[in-house]
Design a protein around this motif. Structure first.
Motif, mmCIF file in Angstrom:
data_model
loop_
_atom_site.group_PDB
_atom_site.id
_atom_site.type_symbol
_atom_site.label_atom_id
_atom_site.label_comp_id
_atom_site.label_asym_id
_atom_site.label_seq_id
_atom_site.Cartn_x
_atom_site.Cartn_y
_atom_site.Cartn_z
ATOM 1 N N TYR A 100 0.825 -1.206 0.000
ATOM 2 C CA TYR A 100 0.000 0.000 0.000
ATOM 3 C C TYR A 100 0.859 1.257 0.000
ATOM 4 O O TYR A 100 1.813 1.395 0.767
ATOM 5 N N THR A 101 0.511 2.169 -0.864
ATOM 6 C CA THR A 101 1.100 3.494 -0.815
ATOM 7 C C THR A 101 0.048 4.487 -1.267
ATOM 8 O O THR A 101 -0.970 4.116 -1.847
ATOM 9 N N SER A 102 0.280 5.731 -0.959
ATOM 10 C CA SER A 102 -0.733 6.747 -1.240
ATOM 11 C C SER A 102 -0.067 8.032 -1.680
ATOM 12 O O SER A 102 1.034 8.359 -1.230
ATOM 13 N N CYS A 103 -0.735 8.734 -2.566
ATOM 14 C CA CYS A 103 -0.205 9.998 -3.064
ATOM 15 C C CYS A 103 -1.368 10.940 -3.319
ATOM 16 O O CYS A 103 -2.072 10.778 -4.311
ATOM 17 N N PRO A 104 -1.599 11.900 -2.426
ATOM 18 C CA PRO A 104 -2.576 12.922 -2.787
ATOM 19 C C PRO A 104 -1.980 13.804 -3.885
ATOM 20 O O PRO A 104 -1.152 14.664 -3.615
ATOM 21 N N MET A 105 -2.343 13.507 -5.128
ATOM 22 C CA MET A 105 -1.727 14.177 -6.277
ATOM 23 C C MET A 105 -2.370 15.547 -6.486
ATOM 24 O O MET A 105 -3.473 15.656 -7.021
ATOM 25 N N VAL A 106 -1.667 16.578 -6.047
ATOM 26 C CA VAL A 106 -2.176 17.943 -6.198
ATOM 27 C C VAL A 106 -2.202 18.281 -7.681
ATOM 28 O O VAL A 106 -1.199 18.131 -8.381
ATOM 29 N N THR A 107 -3.347 18.723 -8.171
ATOM 30 C CA THR A 107 -3.469 19.055 -9.593
ATOM 31 C C THR A 107 -3.678 20.540 -9.822
ATOM 32 O O THR A 107 -3.645 21.000 -10.964
ATOM 33 N N ALA A 108 -3.935 21.273 -8.738
ATOM 34 C CA ALA A 108 -4.098 22.730 -8.808
ATOM 35 C C ALA A 108 -4.205 23.228 -7.373
ATOM 36 O O ALA A 108 -4.334 22.420 -6.445
ATOM 37 N N TYR A 109 -4.145 24.533 -7.198
ATOM 38 C CA TYR A 109 -4.400 25.074 -5.861
ATOM 39 C C TYR A 109 -5.857 24.786 -5.517
ATOM 40 O O TYR A 109 -6.770 25.311 -6.145
ATOM 41 N N GLY A 110 -6.072 23.897 -4.570
ATOM 42 C CA GLY A 110 -7.438 23.612 -4.136
ATOM 43 C C GLY A 110 -7.994 22.288 -4.598
ATOM 44 O O GLY A 110 -9.081 21.910 -4.158
ATOM 45 N N THR A 111 -7.278 21.577 -5.458
ATOM 46 C CA THR A 111 -7.775 20.256 -5.867
ATOM 47 C C THR A 111 -6.631 19.237 -5.892
ATOM 48 O O THR A 111 -5.474 19.585 -6.133
ATOM 49 N N ALA A 112 -7.003 17.993 -5.644
ATOM 50 C CA ALA A 112 -6.028 16.902 -5.689
ATOM 51 C C ALA A 112 -6.770 15.617 -6.034
ATOM 52 O O ALA A 112 -8.006 15.562 -5.960
ATOM 53 N N MET A 113 -6.002 14.625 -6.430
ATOM 54 C CA MET A 113 -6.566 13.280 -6.633
ATOM 55 C C MET A 113 -5.979 12.387 -5.542
ATOM 56 O O MET A 113 -4.746 12.322 -5.387
ATOM 57 N N LEU A 114 -6.834 11.728 -4.784
ATOM 58 C CA LEU A 114 -6.362 10.859 -3.705
ATOM 59 C C LEU A 114 -6.077 9.478 -4.296
ATOM 60 O O LEU A 114 -6.962 8.648 -4.425
ATOM 61 N N ILE A 115 -4.802 9.282 -4.654
ATOM 62 C CA ILE A 115 -4.416 8.054 -5.353
ATOM 63 C C ILE A 115 -3.771 7.090 -4.366
ATOM 64 O O ILE A 115 -2.798 7.436 -3.694
ATOM 65 N N GLU A 116 -4.320 5.906 -4.268
ATOM 66 C CA GLU A 116 -3.786 4.866 -3.386
ATOM 67 C C GLU A 116 -3.685 3.583 -4.211
ATOM 68 O O GLU A 116 -4.599 3.274 -4.975
ATOM 69 N N PHE A 117 -2.611 2.850 -4.031
ATOM 70 C CA PHE A 117 -2.471 1.609 -4.791
ATOM 71 C C PHE A 117 -1.549 0.640 -4.058
ATOM 72 O O PHE A 117 -0.891 1.000 -3.078
ATOM 73 N N ASP A 118 -1.522 -0.603 -4.540
ATOM 74 C CA ASP A 118 -0.721 -1.642 -3.888
ATOM 75 C C ASP A 118 0.397 -2.118 -4.814
ATOM 76 O O ASP A 118 0.633 -1.523 -5.875
ATOM 77 N N TYR A 119 1.077 -3.191 -4.407
ATOM 78 C CA TYR A 119 2.182 -3.721 -5.216
ATOM 79 C C TYR A 119 1.767 -3.987 -6.657
ATOM 80 O O TYR A 119 2.535 -3.802 -7.585
ATOM 81 N N GLU A 120 0.548 -4.509 -6.802
ATOM 82 C CA GLU A 120 0.105 -4.916 -8.132
ATOM 83 C C GLU A 120 -0.374 -3.744 -8.969
ATOM 84 O O GLU A 120 -0.771 -3.926 -10.120
ATOM 85 N N GLY A 121 -0.387 -2.568 -8.384
ATOM 86 C CA GLY A 121 -0.881 -1.404 -9.113
ATOM 87 C C GLY A 121 -2.386 -1.268 -9.068
ATOM 88 O O GLY A 121 -2.958 -0.445 -9.795
ATOM 89 N N ASN A 122 -3.028 -2.059 -8.219
ATOM 90 C CA ASN A 122 -4.481 -1.929 -8.068
ATOM 91 C C ASN A 122 -4.800 -0.648 -7.316
ATOM 92 O O ASN A 122 -4.209 -0.386 -6.257
ATOM 93 N N LEU A 123 -5.721 0.129 -7.860
ATOM 94 C CA LEU A 123 -6.146 1.328 -7.148
ATOM 95 C C LEU A 123 -7.004 0.924 -5.960
ATOM 96 O O LEU A 123 -7.854 0.043 -6.062
#
Lengths: 431, 120
Positions: free
Chosen positions: A372-395
């Protein structure tokens, strides 16, 4: 108490859920073992806290010369101009558990054959069990012409080098946006921590330019090290789509090799040979490798994709060293796919602690880390994508109501307001 | 979410609030006790709950509405960042905290004033 304080509560609850707080009942062990933890970063402190509470008779020693502790996920927000260096700077002493011996020296040598390590001050510490949590080394010197003293000058930025460097990078970004020109972004070919950060900085720069009405004055180029900008295919597709919509040009197969700060030129290695690009601003992400004492020891992988940079050989579900069963590797230095984020540490530490306590109780260790790992991918001031996935790349979705590939304010809220409290609780082994 | 642990949440809240954690808890408890005391007082004086409740609801709703509009700014974002229903629900959920506090204070004040007038 003010509104901000009230609101922090709700945000922290969201952060807790996003980190997947576990509710297992912790077992204890009376085993009088001698434990050495090499490194007082996120993994080292969190592990020391958990083991201290659960193993009252164990002798625990943590070895690290660092006194300051940085909340590294906040570095991108410093470069974004929203946070100050003080906001991410803590003291290791404040998070060091009681009854843990802290040797304030760096680890100079690992000798797993004799079950000992040697510190920079020449102390030799023996152990029954070793947990390696040294973090990694930012190898700026591998980029010809680059050194950390250049960050903030000559259009050079780098968010990874520390809070002051992130602040200097923010100022460099502002100067670039004011003057206009070409901005280059990218990442190295090595494993890196927080692989989303180079993308975040691209998004932040683009959005800041747009908000200042200067988007037409700047050309933004993302130089990907291979044929993708992110290793997880659906995330890659989404980011490439967003880049296309926002006019960020993407070059694939470009790895930064050298900088010429005076003439503001960057040299990239490509499949077709070296390519030189002019820049007015460049966000440098250094190659990352295991620290030298690890690389010079027998601990790293001896072959395979993780061998070259010295990542410690570890079974990916237990983080145990296959050749030295009394050695474990956690955090950035662990030679497992992905897993170089604070969110990874949050999941790795309980697995290792549970298994270790079980083993010292004479029970079968059954906990497994799924990558498991997680990355709140900021895409602009005020928005992000909460991306979480595992070894297999499953979201993975910690919240069923937050779509990982959708830009959301609630994901930004977690990044901007929620994660730090969760991180600090993790350091104390409480989350 | 199924693995949610209240003890961990407590630790996270504690770290998030920092030195304000215990003052916040004490203030929340005081507010709760005051509300309960107000309810008891209104009953003893045999007064109607309608007026204080309605005023509390109005104050709470107004505060929640304003706080919802301000929630993005608290995170260095603008109102346009609330781009989906999930974002709006999250903003309202956060705004309910100051909204509830304001409603409780309003209820308390109206109850105290009402019972004081009755005494006169």
């Amino acid at each position: 108490m003010n509104r901000r304080t009230f609101l922090l509560g709700g945000t922290s609850a969201l952060a807790a859920l996003s980190l997947g707080v576990s509710g297992t009942t912790a077992q204890t062990s009376d085993a009088p073992v001698n434990i050495v933890i090499a490194g007082a970063g996120a993994a080292g402190l969190s592990l020391a806290s958990r083991l201290r509470r659960r193993m009252s008779k164990a002798r625990i020693t943590i070895v690290d010369a660092k006194r300051e502790h940085y909340f590294q996920p906040g570095f991108t927000l410093i470069m974004a101009g929203l946070w100050q260096p003080d906001d991410v700077t803590e003291s290791n002493a404040d998070f060091m558990p009681r009854d843990v011996d802290w040797v304030e020296e760096a680890v100079a040598e690992f000798d797993p054959e004799s079950n000992s390590i040697t510190t920079s001050g020449g102390q030799r510490l023996g152990y029954d069990y070793l947990f390696v949590t040294t973090g990694l080394n930012l190898d700026y010197a591998a980029i010809e012409g680059m050194e950390t003293s250049l960050i903030g000058q000559e259009g050079i930025a780098s968010v990874y080098a520390g809070p002051e460097a992130a602040a200097a990078s923010s100022r460099a970004m502002d100067r670039f946006l004011e003057a206009g020109g070409t901005g280059l972004f990218g990442r190295p070919a090595t494993e890196i921590k927080c692989a989303g950060a180079p993308l975040k900085m691209t998004f932040i720069t683009e959005d800041r330019a747009r908000r200042q009405g200067r988007r037409e004055n700047v050309e933004l180029v993302y130089n990907a090290h291979n044929d993708t900008v992110f290793a997880i295919p659906p995330v890659n597709d989404k980011v490439e789509t967003l880049f296309a919509e926002r006019g960020v040009k993407v070059n694939h197969g470009h790895v930064l090799k050298a900088l010429e700060p005076g003439s503001r030129q960057a040299v990239y290695e490509t499949a077709d040979g070296e390519v030189t690009m002019d820049y007015d601003f460049i966000h440098v992400v250094p190659p990352m490798r295991a620290p030298d004492p690890v690389r010079n020891s027998p601990l790293p992988w001896q072959e395979g994709p993780l061998a070259a940079d010295g990542w410690i050989e570890a079974e990916r579900e237990t983080l145990r060293h296959p050749r030295y069963p009394n050695v474990f590797a956690l955090g950035d230095v662990a030679g497992v796919p992905r897993g170089k984020t604070a969110a990874s540490v949050k999941w790795q530490v309980p697995v290792v602690a549970d298994n270790f306590v079980a083993e010292t109780r004479g029970e079968e260790p059954v906990a497994a880390y799924n990558g498991y790992t997680s990355c709140p991918m900021v895409t602009a001031y005020g928005t992000a994508m909460l991306i979480e996935f595992d070894y297999e790349g499953n979201l993975i979705q910690s919240f069923p109501f937050i779509e990982p590939l959708e830009e959301r304010w609630v994901s930004w809220l977690i990044e901007e307001k929620g994660l730090k409290g969760a991180y600090l609780a993790m350091l104390r082994g409480r989350a | 979410m199924s693995e949610f642990d209240p003890l961990s949440l407590f630790a996270i809240l504690y770290e998030s609030f920092g030195v304000w954690f215990w003052p916040a808890v004490i203030l929340a408890c005081l507010l709760l006790v005051s509300i309960i005391a107000s309810v008891v007082l209104i009953r003893r004086k045999d007064l109607a709950f309608g007026r204080p409740v309605l005023i509390a609801l109005a104050v709470g709703a107004t505060t929640t509405f304003i706080a919802t509009l301000l929630a993005p700014a608290w995170t260095h974002a603008d109102l346009g960042a609330l781009g989906s229903i999930v974002d709006v629900v999250a903003a309202v959920a956060l705004a309910l905290v100051p909204g509830a506090a304001a409603a409780a204070l309003a209820f308390l004040l109206v109850a105290v004033i009402s019972t004081g007038r009755r005494r006169l």
